[in-house]
Write a protein that holds these residues in place. Structure first.
Motif, PDB file in Angstrom:
ATOM      1  N   ILE A  86       0.842  -1.209   0.000  1.00 43.50           N
ATOM      2  CA  ILE A  86       0.000   0.000   0.000  1.00 43.50           C
ATOM      3  C   ILE A  86       0.870   1.250   0.000  1.00 43.50           C
ATOM      4  N   LEU A  87       1.895   1.262   0.834  1.00 45.03           N
ATOM      5  CA  LEU A  87       2.759   2.441   0.932  1.00 45.03           C
ATOM      6  C   LEU A  87       3.486   2.733  -0.379  1.00 45.03           C
ATOM      7  N   ASN A  88       3.676   1.725  -1.188  1.00 45.71           N
ATOM      8  CA  ASN A  88       4.359   1.909  -2.469  1.00 45.71           C
ATOM      9  C   ASN A  88       3.407   2.299  -3.599  1.00 45.71           C
ATOM     10  N   LYS A  89       2.120   2.484  -3.266  1.00 50.22           N
ATOM     11  CA  LYS A  89       1.145   2.879  -4.285  1.00 50.22           C
ATOM     12  C   LYS A  89       1.343   4.305  -4.767  1.00 50.22           C
ATOM     13  N   GLY A  90       1.747   5.178  -3.856  1.00 46.17           N
ATOM     14  CA  GLY A  90       1.896   6.579  -4.214  1.00 46.17           C
ATOM     15  C   GLY A  90       2.941   6.763  -5.308  1.00 46.17           C
ATOM     16  N   GLU A  91       2.633   7.592  -6.285  1.00 44.64           N
ATOM     17  CA  GLU A  91       3.562   7.826  -7.386  1.00 44.64           C
ATOM     18  C   GLU A  91       4.822   8.510  -6.861  1.00 44.64           C
ATOM     19  N   LYS A  92       5.966   7.922  -7.151  1.00 46.04           N
ATOM     20  CA  LYS A  92       7.233   8.469  -6.664  1.00 46.04           C
ATOM     21  C   LYS A  92       7.531   9.810  -7.339  1.00 46.04           C
ATOM     22  N   ILE A  93       8.053  10.745  -6.544  1.00 44.61           N
ATOM     23  CA  ILE A  93       8.373  12.069  -7.056  1.00 44.61           C
ATOM     24  C   ILE A  93       9.823  12.099  -7.513  1.00 44.61           C
ATOM     25  N   GLU A  94      10.011  12.379  -8.784  1.00 44.82           N
ATOM     26  CA  GLU A  94      11.356  12.438  -9.350  1.00 44.82           C
ATOM     27  C   GLU A  94      12.034  13.753  -8.947  1.00 44.82           C
ATOM     28  N   GLU A  95      13.307  13.668  -8.636  1.00 47.33           N
ATOM     29  CA  GLU A  95      14.057  14.867  -8.286  1.00 47.33           C
ATOM     30  C   GLU A  95      14.537  15.552  -9.563  1.00 47.33           C
ATOM     31  N   ILE A 263      -1.109   5.284   6.057  1.00 48.92           N
ATOM     32  CA  ILE A 263      -1.441   4.152   5.177  1.00 48.92           C
ATOM     33  C   ILE A 263      -2.750   4.371   4.420  1.00 48.92           C
ATOM     34  N   PRO A 264      -3.864   4.742   5.085  1.00 45.48           N
ATOM     35  CA  PRO A 264      -5.089   5.004   4.314  1.00 45.48           C
ATOM     36  C   PRO A 264      -4.986   6.232   3.409  1.00 45.48           C
ATOM     37  N   ILE A 265      -4.187   7.222   3.799  1.00 43.73           N
ATOM     38  CA  ILE A 265      -4.023   8.398   2.945  1.00 43.73           C
ATOM     39  C   ILE A 265      -3.424   7.986   1.604  1.00 43.73           C
ATOM     40  N   ILE A 266      -2.354   7.206   1.654  1.00 42.57           N
ATOM     41  CA  ILE A 266      -1.717   6.737   0.416  1.00 42.57           C
ATOM     42  C   ILE A 266      -2.645   5.791  -0.330  1.00 42.57           C
ATOM     43  N   ASN A 267      -3.326   4.919   0.411  1.00 42.70           N
ATOM     44  CA  ASN A 267      -4.188   3.913  -0.223  1.00 42.70           C
ATOM     45  C   ASN A 267      -5.368   4.541  -0.952  1.00 42.70           C
ATOM     46  N   GLU A 268      -5.997   5.521  -0.328  1.00 43.96           N
ATOM     47  CA  GLU A 268      -7.213   6.100  -0.901  1.00 43.96           C
ATOM     48  C   GLU A 268      -6.949   7.210  -1.913  1.00 43.96           C
ATOM     49  N   LEU A 269      -5.832   7.930  -1.736  1.00 45.90           N
ATOM     50  CA  LEU A 269      -5.588   9.092  -2.585  1.00 45.90           C
ATOM     51  C   LEU A 269      -4.408   8.911  -3.535  1.00 45.90           C
ATOM     52  N   GLN A 270      -3.631   7.859  -3.339  1.00 47.57           N
ATOM     53  CA  GLN A 270      -2.465   7.592  -4.194  1.00 47.57           C
ATOM     54  C   GLN A 270      -1.475   8.762  -4.186  1.00 47.57           C
ATOM     55  N   VAL A 271      -1.403   9.450  -3.062  1.00 48.80           N
ATOM     56  CA  VAL A 271      -0.464  10.560  -2.906  1.00 48.80           C
ATOM     57  C   VAL A 271       0.674  10.099  -1.997  1.00 48.80           C
ATOM     58  N   PRO A 272       1.911  10.224  -2.436  1.00 48.18           N
ATOM     59  CA  PRO A 272       3.017   9.706  -1.628  1.00 48.18           C
ATOM     60  C   PRO A 272       3.388  10.596  -0.455  1.00 48.18           C
ATOM     61  N   VAL A 273       3.906   9.992   0.600  1.00 46.89           N
ATOM     62  CA  VAL A 273       4.520  10.742   1.686  1.00 46.89           C
ATOM     63  C   VAL A 273       5.954  11.033   1.264  1.00 46.89           C
ATOM     64  N   VAL A 274       6.341  12.305   1.330  1.00 44.74           N
ATOM     65  CA  VAL A 274       7.664  12.712   0.858  1.00 44.74           C
ATOM     66  C   VAL A 274       8.643  12.863   2.020  1.00 44.74           C
ATOM     67  N   PHE A 275       8.190  13.535   3.088  1.00 40.67           N
ATOM     68  CA  PHE A 275       9.025  13.721   4.271  1.00 40.67           C
ATOM     69  C   PHE A 275       8.241  13.324   5.513  1.00 40.67           C
ATOM     70  N   ILE A 276       8.968  12.869   6.531  1.00 39.84           N
ATOM     71  CA  ILE A 276       8.347  12.611   7.831  1.00 39.84           C
ATOM     72  C   ILE A 276       9.180  13.278   8.918  1.00 39.84           C
ATOM     73  N   GLY A 277       8.487  13.735   9.956  1.00 42.50           N
ATOM     74  CA  GLY A 277       9.153  14.378  11.074  1.00 42.50           C
ATOM     75  C   GLY A 277       8.941  13.596  12.355  1.00 42.50           C
ATOM     76  N   VAL A 278      10.037  13.338  13.071  1.00 40.75           N
ATOM     77  CA  VAL A 278       9.938  12.544  14.305  1.00 40.75           C
ATOM     78  C   VAL A 278      10.643  13.223  15.475  1.00 40.75           C
ATOM     79  N   GLY A 279      10.705  14.544  15.450  1.00 41.94           N
ATOM     80  CA  GLY A 279      11.357  15.247  16.549  1.00 41.94           C
ATOM     81  C   GLY A 279      11.419  16.732  16.285  1.00 41.94           C
ATOM     82  N   GLU A 280      12.017  17.454  17.222  1.00 41.92           N
ATOM     83  CA  GLU A 280      12.059  18.913  17.159  1.00 41.92           C
ATOM     84  C   GLU A 280      13.333  19.448  16.513  1.00 41.92           C
ATOM     85  N   GLY A 281      14.361  18.618  16.384  1.00 36.44           N
ATOM     86  CA  GLY A 281      15.646  19.086  15.877  1.00 36.44           C
ATOM     87  C   GLY A 281      15.609  19.437  14.397  1.00 36.44           C
TER      88      GLY A 281
END
Length: 298
Positions: A86-95, A263-281
């Motif tokens: 499911i996570l790989n459904k989102g179209e990859k963004i080319e740099e 997971i449902p965001i990517i599954n339902e909308l086919q929009v990829p997650v580009v960045f994730i944040g896991v802290g304040e730094g």
């Protein structure tokens, strides 16, 4: 290694909500109807949504039956595979460069902070970066973005509070084009997705980017606060209908047990997650990696 440690630590609440509960229901290894009902409750409780959860359950059931799964390790492997698909459904963004990225979202999700961290990331990749202070409504928004520009040592185009946002964006893009910038990050005011007049203003900014620098690789990223759960899905839908969304920046994963909302965001909308944040730094926002994410939650 620091970020990967932060990723695992940041997703600990989500992992606890999934892995520990999976261990509890696995029992003697018999994958009964009751087991799958319990699994459904666990996945929904991690904010994977009803529709996506049902798809995962159906997929896992079929594979378990076909492979005669008996151990928890085998089952976990199949569950990971199903989620990863499911996570790989989102179209990859080319740099491609130059790239202009319009950062949008509702109030309080961390847009300006995310822009600062993205600036730092692209700077570390040896890119010439410019910030455009398009949020001219929130008090001190420009000052905050200026702080991030100084920290990341990148250029910024800004005007005074109350200036016309579209005008600031036009000036910034004109400057970026002349200076041959690689990455342009455009801040915008936080706006409720249900406020029609604010969405119209966002559409105006969108048109300005298209007209001012038509040849630039133009992307629109929405910043989503992971702690908002299923409300995040509705936000993406509204903004996607208004201006189109190319990617998602998921913040505050370290503050929730419901990181499964991606997971449902990517599954339902086919929009990829580009960045994730896991802290304040300043280094705590990194490109999303589906394999690492699944390993961190299960």
């Amino acid at each position: 290694m620091g970020f990967f440690k932060n990723l695992f630590n940041g997703l600990k609440k989500t992992k606890d909500a999934l892995s520990k509960k999976l261990s509890m229901i696995f029992g003697n290894g018999e994958l009964t109807n009751e087991f799958f009902e319990d699994l459904e409750a666990i996945l929904i409780g991690s904010d994977m949504g009803v529709q996506t959860t049902e798809e995962i359950i159906d997929d896992v059931k079929t594979k378990c039956k076909k492979s005669h799964i008996k151990t928890q390790e085998e089952f976990t492997s199949i569950l990971k595979e199903s989620i990863l698909n499911i996570l790989n459904k989102g179209e990859k963004i080319e740099e491609e460069y130059p790239t202009a990225i319009l950062i949008i979202g509702v109030n309080g999700v961390g847009k300006t902070t995310s822009i600062g961290k993205m600036a730092n990331y692209y700077k570390s990749q040896k890119k010439d970066v410019m910030l455009i202070a398009g949020d001219t409504f929130r008090a001190a928004a420009t000052d905050q973005l200026n702080e991030w520009a100084n920290r990341a040592k990148v250029k910024i185009v800004k005007q005074g509070e109350g200036a016309d946002s579209a005008s600031v964006v036009f000036d910034g893009l004109t400057s970026a084009k002349a200076k041959n910038m690689d990455i342009v990050l455009i801040d915008t005011a936080g706006r409720l997705h249900v406020k029609e007049n604010l969405m119209e203003e966002l559409k105006k900014i969108d048109r300005v980017v298209d007209k001012t620098w038509s040849e630039v690789n133009y992307k629109k990223y929405i910043v989503i606060d992971a702690t908002t759960g299923q409300n995040a899905l509705s936000q993406v839908k509204y903004f996607n209908e208004a201006v189109g969304i190319d990617g998602i920046i998921l913040t505050k994963l370290d503050g929730t047990s419901k990181g499964g909302v991606v997971i449902p965001i990517i599954n339902e909308l086919q929009v990829p997650v580009v960045f994730i944040g896991v802290g304040e730094g300043i280094d705590d926002l990194r490109p999303f990696n589906a394999e690492e994410f699944v390993d961190a939650i299960i």
